[in-house]
Enzyme design. Structure first.
Site, short mmCIF file in Angstrom:
data_model
loop_
_atom_site.label_atom_id
_atom_site.label_comp_id
_atom_site.label_asym_id
_atom_site.label_seq_id
_atom_site.Cartn_x
_atom_site.Cartn_y
_atom_site.Cartn_z
N GLY A 11 0.82 -1.21 0.00
CA GLY A 11 0.00 0.00 0.00
C GLY A 11 0.85 1.26 0.00
N ARG A 72 0.44 -5.31 -6.09
CA ARG A 72 0.43 -6.54 -5.31
C ARG A 72 1.01 -7.66 -6.18
NH1 ARG A 72 -0.50 -4.59 -0.20
NH2 ARG A 72 -2.30 -3.19 -0.21
N ASP A 103 4.91 -4.90 5.84
CA ASP A 103 5.38 -6.23 6.22
C ASP A 103 5.52 -7.16 5.02
OD1 ASP A 103 2.66 -6.37 5.80
OD2 ASP A 103 2.23 -7.53 7.61
N THR A 125 4.47 2.38 5.63
CA THR A 125 3.11 1.87 5.73
C THR A 125 2.34 2.70 6.74
OG1 THR A 125 1.70 0.04 6.49
CG2 THR A 125 3.95 0.10 7.32
N ASP A 127 0.00 1.67 8.47
CA ASP A 127 -0.48 0.80 9.54
C ASP A 127 0.41 0.82 10.78
OD1 ASP A 127 -2.44 0.05 7.71
OD2 ASP A 127 -1.28 -1.66 6.99
N ASP A 129 2.84 -1.14 11.58
CA ASP A 129 2.79 -2.51 12.12
C ASP A 129 4.06 -3.32 11.89
OD1 ASP A 129 2.54 -2.76 9.38
OD2 ASP A 129 0.83 -4.11 9.45
N ARG A 171 -5.38 -2.28 8.82
CA ARG A 171 -5.34 -3.73 8.62
C ARG A 171 -5.51 -4.44 9.96
NH1 ARG A 171 -1.65 -7.27 5.33
NH2 ARG A 171 -0.06 -6.50 6.74
#
Length: 324
Positions: A11, A72, A103, A125, A127, A129, A171
């Protein structure tokens, strides 16, 4: 080292372009040519390269998204594609790769490192994460985007004495929800990392109203459930409450990166080149204790997991845990 490549994958995140620019400019400073890879690992396997210059990248620092594009490409899990990517780079005289992403990107980069190809990772990212680092590029901008939208929604909620449930991205991580929830004074935050009781959330909303609040705001991380499902569960407990839901979705990922994202992206991009010059690889750039840090990509990703800021989540719990 004379030539390296840089790609973005997964993303998009505000600040990716700033990181690319820093890699290119730091490379030029040391006489290293930087090649851009279009469309992430898919472009790497296909040999979709382009030359990057300081002049071309000079104004990219303020742009959101990624001008190298992203795609992707789950097929990169296959060893055959990993080796093909290495062949493509070696054929172009590319001696190392800087991979910017989340990730999934780091997982792909880790495989290249295991095959003996030098890589450096930069966490990009929204996120937030990635294990090890406390901060990923794009997270701050995404939180500020969410904050701006939630403030606007609060105006309408206040005008109509309503309760709103706002679903934010992230996510499987609840970082955006926690930071945006604390920053907007939310009545409740629901995240994947913590169990919640719908009856308790309803109680917190009513407690706020009993204490004079004219509206209520609940921040929902997408990794918990969808906003419609959440509202259905809420109304099973309290059918009489006027409640609305909204999903912020991709608006959180767009726009110009914040100052924080630009600064850390620039720092990480420049330091990535420095690491390669010094013969270091298999690392990713990050932040620990508000200071720049490096992490071993294999050691960290294979042995650690991401952790949300439980202190901030608990702060929201404490501030809204009023008695009826």
């Amino acid at each position: 080292m004379k030539r390296i490549a840089v790609l973005t994958s997964g993303g998009d995140a505000p600040g990716m372009n700033a990181a690319i620019r820093a890699v290119v400019e730091q490379g030029a400073h040391h006489g290293i040519e930087v090649v851009g890879v279009n469309y992430g690992f898919k472009g790497l396997v296909e040999g979709n390269f382009r030359e990057l210059t300081v002049a071309y990248c000079q104004d990219k620092i303020r742009r959101g998204g990624t001008f190298l594009y992203s795609a992707r490409f789950p097929e990169f899990r296959e060893k055959e594609n990993q080796l093909k990517a290495i062949e493509q780079m070696k054929a172009k005289g590319i001696e190392a790769l800087v991979a910017i992403g989340g990730d999934g990107t780091f997982t792909g980069a880790l495989q290249l490192q295991k095959h003996g190809y030098p890589i450096i990772g930069i966490p990009g990212t929204i996120d937030n994460d990635i294990p090890g680092t406390e901060y990923t590029i794009g997270f701050d901008s995404a939180v500020n985007n969410a904050l701006d939208e939630i403030d606007k929604i609060s105006d309408t909620a206040s005008s109509h004495n309503r309760t709103f449930v706002v679903e934010v991205m992230g996510r499987h991580a609840g970082d955006i929800a926690v930071w945006a929830g604390v920053a907007t004074g939310a009545d409740a935050i629901a995240i994947p990392e913590a169990d919640f009781d719908m009856k308790d959330i309803v109680r917190r909303v009513h407690s706020g109203r009993a204490n004079g609040k004219d509206h209520s705001m609940i921040i929902l991380a997408e990794g918990v459930m969808g906003v419609d499902e959440f509202i259905h569960g809420f109304q099973k407990v309290d059918p009489g409450m006027s409640i609305r839901g909204i999903t912020l979705a991709h608006v959180q990922r767009g726009g110009s990166p914040s100052a924080r994202d630009r600064v850390f992206a620039t720092l990480m991009g420049a330091r990535a080149v420095d690491c390669l010059i010094n013969g270091q690889a298999g690392l990713f750039m990050g932040v620990k204790g508000e200071q720049f840090a490096t992490f071993d990509i294999i050691e960290t990703l294979e042995k650690k997991s991401h952790a949300v800021r439980q202190d901030l989540y608990q702060l929201n719990q404490d501030l809204t845990n009023k008695a009826n």
